[in-house]
Design a protein around this motif. Structure first.
Motif, PDB file in Angstrom:
ATOM      1  N   PHE B 217       0.819  -1.227   0.000  1.00 46.55           N
ATOM      2  CA  PHE B 217       0.000   0.000   0.000  1.00 46.55           C
ATOM      3  C   PHE B 217       0.853   1.278   0.000  1.00 46.55           C
ATOM      4  CE2 PHE B 217      -2.736  -3.010   2.649  1.00 46.55           C
ATOM      5  CZ  PHE B 217      -3.315  -3.593   1.528  1.00 46.55           C
ATOM      6  N   PHE B 220      -0.405   4.067  -2.399  1.00 45.09           N
ATOM      7  CA  PHE B 220      -1.621   4.805  -2.082  1.00 45.09           C
ATOM      8  C   PHE B 220      -1.232   6.067  -1.298  1.00 45.09           C
ATOM      9  CE2 PHE B 220      -5.183   5.883   0.666  1.00 45.09           C
ATOM     10  CZ  PHE B 220      -6.226   5.917  -0.238  1.00 45.09           C
ATOM     11  N   GLU B 222      -2.410   9.195   0.637  1.00 44.43           N
ATOM     12  CA  GLU B 222      -3.601   9.787   1.274  1.00 44.43           C
ATOM     13  C   GLU B 222      -3.644  11.292   1.071  1.00 44.43           C
ATOM     14  OE1 GLU B 222      -5.134   8.594   5.022  1.00 44.43           O
ATOM     15  OE2 GLU B 222      -3.912   6.781   5.022  1.00 44.43           O
ATOM     16  N   ARG B 244      -3.888   1.392  -3.800  1.00 46.48           N
ATOM     17  CA  ARG B 244      -5.066   0.967  -3.050  1.00 46.48           C
ATOM     18  C   ARG B 244      -4.687   0.745  -1.600  1.00 46.48           C
ATOM     19  NH1 ARG B 244      -5.635  -4.643  -2.098  1.00 46.48           N
ATOM     20  NH2 ARG B 244      -3.848  -5.803  -2.855  1.00 46.48           N
ATOM     21  N   GLN B 245      -5.695   0.570  -0.797  1.00 43.38           N
ATOM     22  CA  GLN B 245      -5.467   0.321   0.619  1.00 43.38           C
ATOM     23  C   GLN B 245      -6.590  -0.585   1.112  1.00 43.38           C
ATOM     24  OE1 GLN B 245      -5.656   3.681   3.314  1.00 43.38           O
ATOM     25  NE2 GLN B 245      -3.685   3.135   4.174  1.00 43.38           N
ATOM     26  N   LYS B 249      -3.669  -7.789   1.150  1.00 46.19           N
ATOM     27  CA  LYS B 249      -2.438  -7.310   0.524  1.00 46.19           C
ATOM     28  C   LYS B 249      -2.113  -8.018  -0.786  1.00 46.19           C
ATOM     29  CE  LYS B 249       0.093  -5.627   4.525  1.00 46.19           C
ATOM     30  NZ  LYS B 249       1.362  -5.722   5.269  1.00 46.19           N
TER      31      LYS B 249
END
Lengths: 365, 434
Positions: B217, B220, B222, B244-245, B249
């Motif tokens: 992740f 990704f 934020e 993605r998160q 996994k």
């Protein structure tokens, strides 16, 4: 004369068909691929045509001697000593086929199903089953063959249909495989695969006349040819030629590749059912034939003591094979290579000599 | 007759008693391996990682982290009657010795009849020895050739460590459904051990394997400047790089390309879709198309095959010419610009734009593979039809000549449905339009 009972055309036909076709479940398809590539499916039709020609000689021979089986005919046409030798060769050939088939069965079962179970147990149990069925008699065997063939056909067709998602038409190309000359030669030589049709001649007196033998013989050869051809076609469609020749039991492997997600998979038990049942009938048919020949050669009336003794020979013969390499590439290959001689050439010789010596009747009404 | 019946009864009893005597496996005496991970070892040639159900109701309460060499445990997210999963790892000289070594530390016998995933590390795959590692697995009677096969970024050990049920509690089901999810996306191919092995020995082409990875992740973000009007198809990522998160996994994405037994390149998601389309293995996928009239907008399409790709091959001397025709159909899923793409002339414009895009992607991928001399498109299977015998075919050596092929591509695409809307009416604003 041994009392072997009487049975009809259908029983004889299915017994012969199962005996011939069962070998497709073993190592033979892989060996065929290594010889002719991806063309086994039509090579076997050449074998079938050759076997039909071979059976025609058997039929013509039986037609000249309408009330006799092939052992009696050998004695009549060839004389006592040569007839005895011919019968002995045929009997030993069938015993060799039976022991090699059990041995091959044992090896393949050990590879895929019971790897830890000792050969002695597998072969002993198999031989015990053969013993029981032989003691029950030829008529029981023939009727059992007819009874079980419907379930086997259902399973066989089911496996072929379920395998469709693995079929790739491109795998049939190059269309001549390793060459047409090899296909033709192998096709003729491997007519031995259909040699078990000789059992009809051994059990001739159990059928209702020569016309029944004719019907059962030709029909069983055609059905066997088509079923073996369809099996090999499915196998050729499922595996490229370079993979097909590596696999020990291609039909089993083909069944194990059937996978429709979590919905349908692991359908090998269906295959095992067909495989075990057909092997059992095939070996018993061929083995009983050997015992019958032996009894007729030595004019023994009671078959039962001979069955018990012969089963021990069968067991020992199957145990002698050291490994699958010897069984598959030596014994089975030799049977396929030279196995057409005893069932087709010996009756042909007998027919020619019988005709020259003007034995038997010229025509049968 | 009485003695005969007794003999028959005895035989039946013997068969019932003896059957399975030696090969019997009580269900609670065995541990069913679900996933097999293969890395190059440090202490020995193989690093073998096996994952199986721990059959422990409480194992879901935590996750034991292994030290990476001796094993550890990975359990399901919650306990309360849910079975967990665990793994063991060993460095061993061979696959089978590794199994025996692990069996000495696992109190149940490890069986592989339910192994549904084989994971090879990328490092191993890039060595010229994959065949050495696959040979014992393919020969092993317990491993089914229908097992899914993936090449993972990083180590297979890390992959299996992260391999846990994400939805539901059954890992076997998760593995099955995840592998077959390719039919809904096309971003990865569903490859099995059988597929790989067949192609590994093929005289008609080269193997491909599903690419997988543990996504940490890291891609990704934020925070940061917000996305503008630039266009992406969504398929441009490589395995392990999806922005993605979440909980899971593991991701299957892209394709590993092999030259015989050695991984030589990797395709991203979009290229994998293209590969699937060419091979005739594409079943469905949502494509994002840049609006031809309003480039700041996109038009998502639900695309499906309208028939199998048609491949015609002819030879000019030793040089093959391939005519490839691809047939696709699709539905409009949305029109952000609210232009009237549902009918001509915009409908034709949309179809032609999509055709052009796909043709461009197909040509690019084929050229890329030609440069690598890798026929991963199964063209060789069709080319074999032009030869009479196997000897002629093998003498020609398709894998050697693929780079010389001339490939003509054509894409047919029609929009069959506009979804639940016939048209999009404009959203009225408070300001006057020009």
């Amino acid at each position: 004369m041994i009392r072997e009972g009487k049975f009809g055309v259908q029983e004889a036909m299915w017994l012969t068909t199962i005996t011939i076709s069962s070998k497709v479940f073993y190592t033979s398809p892989g060996l065929v691929v290594s010889i002719v590539g991806n063309t086994g499916w039509y090579m076997t039709l050449i074998s079938m045509a050759t076997a039909i020609l071979g059976f025609t000689f058997i039929y013509l021979l039986l037609k000249r001697f309408p009330d006799k089986d092939i052992i009696a005919i050998f004695n009549d046409t060839m004389g006592g000593i040569m007839g005895f030798i011919f019968s002995g060769i045929l009997g030993l050939y069938l015993l060799f086929v039976a022991t090699s088939t059990i041995s091959e069965f044992n090896e393949v079962v050990k590879v895929y199903v019971f790897p830890l179970t000792p050969s002695v147990l597998i072969i002993a149990l198999f031989a015990l089953g053969v013993l029981v069925l032989c003691l029950l008699g030829l008529e029981s065997l023939a009727r059992f063959a007819k009874l079980s063939v419907y379930a086997m056909l259902f399973g066989f067709i089911l496996i072929l249909l379920l395998g469709i998602h693995n079929y790739d038409i491109n795998r049939l190309f190059p269309i001549l495989g390793y060459g047409f000359d090899k296909i033709l030669v192998s096709g003729v030589v491997r007519s031995s695969s259909y040699g078990e049709v000789i059992i009809l001649a051994v059990f001739a007196t159990s059928l209702q006349g020569v016309h029944h033998i004719k019907k059962a013989g030709y029909t069983s050869l055609i059905i066997s040819g088509l079923s073996i051809s369809v099996s090999l076609l499915a196998f050729n469609l499922s595996f490229p030629y370079y993979i097909g020749q590596e696999i020990v039991a291609p039909m089993y492997q083909m069944a194990s590749l059937i996978d429709y997600g979590r919905f349908i998979q692991r359908v090998e038990p269906v295959f095992l059912f067909i495989w075990f049942l057909s092997s059992f009938i095939a070996v018993t048919g061929v083995f009983y034939c050997f015992v019958s020949i032996y009894c007729k050669m030595f004019r023994i009336q009671d078959i039962r003591p001979i069955v018990i003794g012969s089963v021990i020979i069968l067991f020992a013969g199957a145990m002698i094979q050291s490994n699958i390499g010897v069984t598959a590439s030596l014994n089975i290959q030799n049977i396929r290579q030279y196995g057409w001689i005893p069932p087709f050439i010996l009756p042909l010789i007998s027919l020619v000599i019988g005709t020259l010596r003007k034995r038997g009747v010229k025509s049968c009404g | 007759m009485g003695r005969l019946r007794s003999l028959i009864m005895l035989c039946i009893m013997l068969i019932l008693i003896f059957s399975g005597c030696y090969d019997i496996r009580e269900i609670d005496d065995v541990a069913h391996v679900l996933a097999i991970g293969v890395d190059r070892g440090v202490s020995d040639k193989w690093r073998l990682t096996l994952q199986f159900a721990s059959l422990n109701e409480n194992s879901g309460n935590g996750q034991q982290e292994g030290d990476g060499s001796s094993g550890g445990g990975a359990a399901s997210e919650s306990g309360g009657g849910q079975d967990g999963y665990t793994y063991v790892t060993v460095d061993a000289p061979s696959f089978f010795t590794g199994i025996d070594m692990l069996n000495s530390s696992v109190p149940r016998r490890l069986v592989f009849t339910h192994a549904s995933l084989i994971v090879l590390s990328e490092e191993l795959s890039k060595d010229d020895i994959v065949g050495d590692y696959i040979a014992p697995i393919i020969r092993f009677r317990e491993v089914r050739r229908t097992a899914h096969m993936v090449v993972t970024k990083g180590s297979a050990l890390d992959y299996i460590r992260a391999n846990q049920p994400f939805i539901g509690t059954t890992l076997a089901k998760a593995l099955q459904t995840a592998a077959t999810e390719s039919t809904n996306t096309g971003y990865f191919l569903h490859t099995t051990l059988s597929d790989f092995y067949n192609q590994l020995k093929s005289t008609c082409g080269q193997p491909v394997v599903t690419m997988a990875a543990v996504n940490e992740f890291r891609h990704f973000k934020e925070k940061g400047s917000k996305w503008g009007n630039e266009f992406n198809t969504g398929g441009q990522y490589l395995a392990g790089q999806l922005p993605r998160q979440g909980q899971n996994k593991i991701e299957y994405w892209g394709t590993a390309l092999f030259d015989q037994g050695k991984m030589v390149d990797e395709l991203n998601g979009q290229e994998t879709r293209t590969l699937a389309i060419i091979r005739g293995e594409f079943e469905r996928g949502f494509f994002t198309l840049q609006d031809p009239k309003e480039p700041k907008f996109v038009i998502p399409l639900d695309v499906r095959p309208a028939g199998r790709p048609k491949v015609k091959i002819s030879f000019n001397g030793d040089t093959p010419t391939i005519d490839l025709t691809i047939h696709l159909k699709g539905d409009i899923l949305a029109v952000q610009s609210r232009l009237h793409y549902e009918q001509d002339p915009l409908l034709s414009l949309l179809e032609n734009t999509f055709k052009k895009n796909i043709k461009s992607e197909v040509d690019q991928l084929i050229n890329r593979c030609k440069n690598l001399n890798l026929d991963v498109f199964k063209f060789g299977d069709v080319a074999a039809r032009k030869f009479w015998t196997i000897d002629e075919w093998e003498k020609y050596n398709w894998n050697k000549h693929f780079k010389d092929t001339k490939v003509n591509t054509q894409v047919e695409f029609v929009i069959r449905s506009t979804g639940t809307q016939m048209k999009s009416s404009p959203i009225p604003g408070t300001e006057e339009e020009d």
